[in-house]
Design a protein around this motif. Structure first.
Motif, PDB file in Angstrom:
ATOM      1  N   ALA A   1       0.837  -1.205   0.000  1.00 41.30           N
ATOM      2  CA  ALA A   1       0.000   0.000   0.000  1.00 41.30           C
ATOM      3  C   ALA A   1       0.870   1.254   0.000  1.00 41.30           C
ATOM      4  O   ALA A   1       1.913   1.295   0.645  1.00 41.30           O
ATOM      5  N   PRO A   2       0.468   2.305  -0.737  1.00 44.64           N
ATOM      6  CA  PRO A   2       1.239   3.548  -0.771  1.00 44.64           C
ATOM      7  C   PRO A   2       1.359   4.162   0.631  1.00 44.64           C
ATOM      8  O   PRO A   2       0.411   4.150   1.407  1.00 44.64           O
ATOM      9  N   GLN A   3       2.546   4.685   0.925  1.00 49.05           N
ATOM     10  CA  GLN A   3       2.825   5.308   2.214  1.00 49.05           C
ATOM     11  C   GLN A   3       3.514   6.648   1.977  1.00 49.05           C
ATOM     12  O   GLN A   3       4.006   6.917   0.895  1.00 49.05           O
ATOM     13  N   GLN A   4       3.582   7.471   3.002  1.00 42.47           N
ATOM     14  CA  GLN A   4       4.325   8.730   2.978  1.00 42.47           C
ATOM     15  C   GLN A   4       3.972   9.557   1.744  1.00 42.47           C
ATOM     16  O   GLN A   4       4.836   9.923   0.952  1.00 42.47           O
ATOM     17  N   VAL A   5       2.706   9.868   1.567  1.00 40.91           N
ATOM     18  CA  VAL A   5       2.244  10.603   0.394  1.00 40.91           C
ATOM     19  C   VAL A   5       2.451  12.099   0.614  1.00 40.91           C
ATOM     20  O   VAL A   5       2.085  12.638   1.655  1.00 40.91           O
ATOM     21  N   TYR A   6       3.059  12.749  -0.383  1.00 43.10           N
ATOM     22  CA  TYR A   6       3.310  14.192  -0.329  1.00 43.10           C
ATOM     23  C   TYR A   6       2.823  14.817  -1.623  1.00 43.10           C
ATOM     24  O   TYR A   6       2.976  14.241  -2.696  1.00 43.10           O
ATOM     25  N   ILE A   7       2.281  16.026  -1.520  1.00 38.29           N
ATOM     26  CA  ILE A   7       1.883  16.798  -2.690  1.00 38.29           C
ATOM     27  C   ILE A   7       2.613  18.127  -2.610  1.00 38.29           C
ATOM     28  O   ILE A   7       2.510  18.841  -1.612  1.00 38.29           O
ATOM     29  N   THR A   8       3.371  18.440  -3.656  1.00 38.63           N
ATOM     30  CA  THR A   8       4.146  19.675  -3.686  1.00 38.63           C
ATOM     31  C   THR A   8       3.870  20.420  -4.988  1.00 38.63           C
ATOM     32  O   THR A   8       3.340  19.857  -5.945  1.00 38.63           O
ATOM     33  N   GLN A   9       4.268  21.688  -5.011  1.00 37.48           N
ATOM     34  CA  GLN A   9       4.112  22.485  -6.223  1.00 37.48           C
ATOM     35  C   GLN A   9       4.928  21.859  -7.343  1.00 37.48           C
ATOM     36  O   GLN A   9       6.097  21.525  -7.162  1.00 37.48           O
TER      37      GLN A   9
END
Length: 106
Positions: A24-32
């Protein structure tokens, strides 16, 4: 002396639990994702294998779905081997539009 949480604080710490399911996906980040503000980069890790490097996304209240493909890397440092690190940049998003994304096209 035990550790006690204020009402509702336990739920806050649950967000740091490892998600259920294999790889399962972990440590999800959304950046510019660009200099104009019309892109975002979604990054996440998977522990066991590379998995998909694509992101499915759509505007809120829309049925039109799009996808973007990224890349996956991992690294070694002495006796440490990282998980699989995914980066996917979504470009040309509408300004002031809520978007929904999903990190797996399966």
């Amino acid at each position: 002396m035990g550790l006690h949480f204020a009402a509702g604080l336990q739920d806050y710490f649950d967000v740091f639990q490892v998600p259920p399911g294999y790889n399962a996906p972990q440590q999800v980040y959304i950046t510019q994702g660009d200099h104009e503000g019309k892109g975002v980069t979604v990054s996440w890790t998977t522990p066991d294998e590379p998995g998909s490097n694509a992101v499915l996304y759509w505007a809120e209240n829309s049925n039109v779905k799009s996808s973007a493909e990224g890349f996956v890397v991992s690294y070694k440092y002495y006796n440490y081997t990282s998980g699989y690190i995914h980066h996917c940049t979504i470009k040309d998003l509408e300004v002031q539009c809520n978007s929904i994304w999903h990190d797996d096209l399966k």
